[in-house]
Motif scaffolding. Structure first.
Motif, mmCIF file in Angstrom:
data_model
loop_
_atom_site.group_PDB
_atom_site.id
_atom_site.type_symbol
_atom_site.label_atom_id
_atom_site.label_comp_id
_atom_site.label_asym_id
_atom_site.label_seq_id
_atom_site.Cartn_x
_atom_site.Cartn_y
_atom_site.Cartn_z
ATOM 1 N N GLY A 1 0.820 -1.214 0.000
ATOM 2 C CA GLY A 1 0.000 0.000 0.000
ATOM 3 C C GLY A 1 0.849 1.258 0.000
ATOM 4 N N GLU A 2 0.377 2.282 -0.653
ATOM 5 C CA GLU A 2 1.132 3.536 -0.733
ATOM 6 C C GLU A 2 1.195 4.241 0.620
ATOM 7 N N GLU A 3 0.074 4.275 1.341
ATOM 8 C CA GLU A 3 0.046 5.000 2.612
ATOM 9 C C GLU A 3 1.023 4.415 3.639
ATOM 10 N N PRO A 4 1.080 3.074 3.829
ATOM 11 C CA PRO A 4 2.059 2.525 4.783
ATOM 12 C C PRO A 4 3.501 2.844 4.407
ATOM 13 N N LEU A 5 3.827 2.788 3.109
ATOM 14 C CA LEU A 5 5.199 3.081 2.692
ATOM 15 C C LEU A 5 5.542 4.551 2.890
ATOM 16 N N GLU A 6 4.589 5.429 2.619
ATOM 17 C CA GLU A 6 4.827 6.854 2.862
ATOM 18 C C GLU A 6 4.976 7.118 4.351
ATOM 19 N N ARG A 7 4.156 6.428 5.167
ATOM 20 C CA ARG A 7 4.259 6.570 6.615
ATOM 21 C C ARG A 7 5.596 6.084 7.127
ATOM 22 N N ALA A 8 6.144 5.067 6.473
ATOM 23 C CA ALA A 8 7.439 4.514 6.862
ATOM 24 C C ALA A 8 8.596 5.350 6.341
ATOM 25 N N LYS A 9 8.289 6.507 5.742
ATOM 26 C CA LYS A 9 9.308 7.441 5.245
ATOM 27 C C LYS A 9 10.257 6.754 4.257
ATOM 28 N N ILE A 10 9.659 6.177 3.195
ATOM 29 C CA ILE A 10 10.452 5.467 2.203
ATOM 30 C C ILE A 10 11.417 6.398 1.490
ATOM 31 N N GLY A 11 11.079 7.686 1.419
ATOM 32 C CA GLY A 11 11.978 8.644 0.781
ATOM 33 C C GLY A 11 13.281 8.829 1.521
ATOM 34 N N ASP A 12 13.288 8.548 2.829
ATOM 35 C CA ASP A 12 14.495 8.685 3.647
ATOM 36 C C ASP A 12 15.195 7.353 3.902
ATOM 37 N N ALA A 13 14.643 6.253 3.367
ATOM 38 C CA ALA A 13 15.204 4.935 3.636
ATOM 39 C C ALA A 13 16.476 4.704 2.833
ATOM 40 N N ARG A 14 17.404 3.976 3.419
ATOM 41 C CA ARG A 14 18.650 3.643 2.738
ATOM 42 C C ARG A 14 18.486 2.435 1.826
#
Length: 385
Positions: free
Chosen positions: A291-304
Motif C-alpha cells: 500500500g502507498e500509505e504505509p510506505l509513505e508513513r514509513a518514510k520510504i523517501g528517507d530509507a537507505r
C-alpha cells in the motif's frame, strides 16, 4: 553520516534535559523535606521562605521539564521552546535550594541548552492537535478563568477568598472535585455561582482529560501490540524497510539486528508483529506492504534500502512496484522463492534479486562433489569458525 550525527545529537539533547529534570525533582523534594544547613554564598542572604519556595517550584519545574523531554523525543518545536525556558529556571531554583545539587544542575542546564541550540533544526514538528482537542483545551481554560474571575469578584460573599491566589485555588479544587471545605459560598448569589462553576469546571476537566489522554493510551496499546507509534516513525532516518514477513525474512531481521541497523518491518500479520516486538524489540508497522500509505508513513523517501523477501513472489512483486513508484532512487533488493521469478521481480523494479534456492542448490552440489571452495563460502555465509 549526517543522519547518524543528527540522531546522536538529538538523543544527547533529550538525555541531558531528562537528567536535569530528574535531578530538579529530587533536589526540590529534598529541599522541602530537609532544609540545607549551608548555602552558596551568592544566595546566603535569601530568607528561609525562599529556600522552601525554591524546593516546591523546583520539583514542579522538574516535572514540567520531564514533559518537555517527552515532547523532544517526538521532535516538537513547542517542547524545545519549553525546555529552553525551563532549564534556566531549574538552574536558579537548584542554586537557591541546594548546595550540592545546585552547581550540578547549573552545569547540566548549560550543557542541555548548548545541545538544544546545536540541534534546533531537529525539533521542528508542530503540535498537531485536532479541532476537538483545541476546543477541549479552550473550554478548560475558559471555565477555569470564569470561576477564578467570579470568585475574586465575589470575594466578600465567600469565606476564605480574599486574594487572586484564593480564587485560583477555588477554581482548581472545584475542577478536580477535591473540595477541601475551606472555601465556601456565604450568600445565595455565591452559591448559584459556585454551582455553575462546579458544573462547567468538572465537565470541561473530564472532557479535556478524555480527549487529550485517550490518544496517549491508544499509542501505548499500539506499542504493546508490536506496532510502531508516531513517535517511532518520526525518529526514522537512513533506515531499512523490510516489506512483508515470512520464513525468508527471519534471517534478514537477525542480520539487521546484529549489524545494529535501524529498520522496520511492514506486515499485515498482527501475530507476527506482536512476536517480533516481544522477542526482538523490532518496530513493526502493521499494514499492507504494497500500500502507498504505509510506505509513505514509513518514510520510504528517507530509507537507505528496501528489502522484499517473503515466501510469496507475487506479493513481493506488488510491494516492489509500489516502493519503486514512491521512491524511484531507492535501493530495492528481493529474494525470489522460485528462480523463474527472478526476472519478473527485476522488471517490477528490484535492483538486485537473489534466489536462495538456486544458491543453496549450487553450494550443496559443489560440496557433494568435493568442492572445497564452495564449503568455505558456505561457512562464511553461516559465520562459522
Amino acid at each position: 553520516m549526517d543522519g547518524w550525527r543528527d540522531r546522536v545529537g538529538g538523543r544527547i539533547a533529550v538525555t541531558l534535559v531528562t537528567v536535569a529534570a530528574l535531578l530538579s525533582v529530587v533536589a526540590g523534594i529534598g529541599g522541602i523535606v530537609t532544609r540545607p544547613t549551608r548555602r552558596l554564598s551568592i544566595v546566603a542572604a535569601l530568607p528561609d521562605d525562599a529556600v522552601i519556595l525554591a524546593g516546591f517550584t523546583g520539583a514542579i519545574t522538574g516535572f514540567l521539564l520531564l514533559v518537555a523531554a517527552y515532547g523532544l523525543r517526538r521532535g516538537l518545536r513547542a517542547a524545545w521552546i519549553a525546555a529552553v525556558v525551563l532549564l534556566p529556571l531549574t538552574a536558579i531554583q537548584g542554586l537557591v535550594g541546594s548546595t550540592v545539587a545546585g552547581p550540578v544542575l547549573l552545569a547540566l542546564s548549560l550543557a542541555a541548552l548548548l545541545a538544544l541550540a546545536l540541534n534546533r533544526r531537529l525539533f521542528a514538528t508542530e503540535i498537531d492537535l485536532s479541532p476537538t482537542q483545541w476546543a477541549s483545551l479552550s473550554a478548560l481554560v475558559g471555565s477555569l478563568g470564569y470561576s477564578t474571575a467570579g470568585a475574586f469578584a465575589l470575594d466578600d460573599q465567600f469565606t476564605g477568598v480574599s486574594t487572586i491566589t484564593d480564587a485560583v485555588y477555588f477554581s482548581v479544587v472545584t475542577a478536580s472535585t477535591v473540595g477541601y471545605g475551606d472555601v465556601t459560598p456565604a450568600t445565595p448569589l455565591a452559591k448559584w455561582f459556585a454551582m455553575s462553576a462546579l458544573v462547567l469546571n468538572v465537565a470541561a476537566f473530564a472532557i479535556a482529560l478524555g480527549v487529550l489522554i485517550t490518544p496517549a493510551i491508544e499509542a501505548r496499546l499500539t506499542n504493546a501490540l508490536g506496532r510502531m507509534t508516531d513517535t517511532d516513525i518520526d525518529l526514522l532516518a537512513d533506515h531499512v524497510i523490510v516489506l512483508g514477513y515470512g520464513e525468508l525474512t527471519e534471517p534478514i531481521v537477525d542480520e539487521l539486528i546484529a549489524a545494529d541497523v535501524e529498520f522496520l518491518v511492514i506486515t499485515p500479520d498482527e501475530g507476527a508483529a506482536r512476536l517480533l516486538h516481544e522477542e526482538d524489540g523490532v518496530h513493526v508497522l502493521t499494514a499492507d506492504p504494497s500500500g502507498e500509505e504505509p510506505l509513505e508513513r514509513a518514510k520510504i523517501g528517507d530509507a537507505r534500502a528496501v528489502v522484499a523477501a517473503t515466501n510469496n513472489d507475487a506479493e513481493d512483486a506488488l510491494a516492489i512496484l509500489t516502493a519503486r513508484q514512491l521512491s524511484p532512487d531507492a535501493t530495492i533488493v528481493a529474494a525470489a522463492t522460485d528462480r523463474e521469478n527472478v526476472n519478473k521481480l527485476k522488471r517490477a523494479g528490484a535492483d538486485t534479486v537473489i534466489s536462495p534456492a538456486t544458491i543453496g542448490g549450487h553450494l550443496l552440489v559443489e560440496s557433494a562433489l568435493g568442492g572445497e571452495d564452495s564449503e568455505a563460502v558456505a561457512r562464511q555465509l553461516l559465520d562459522e569458525e
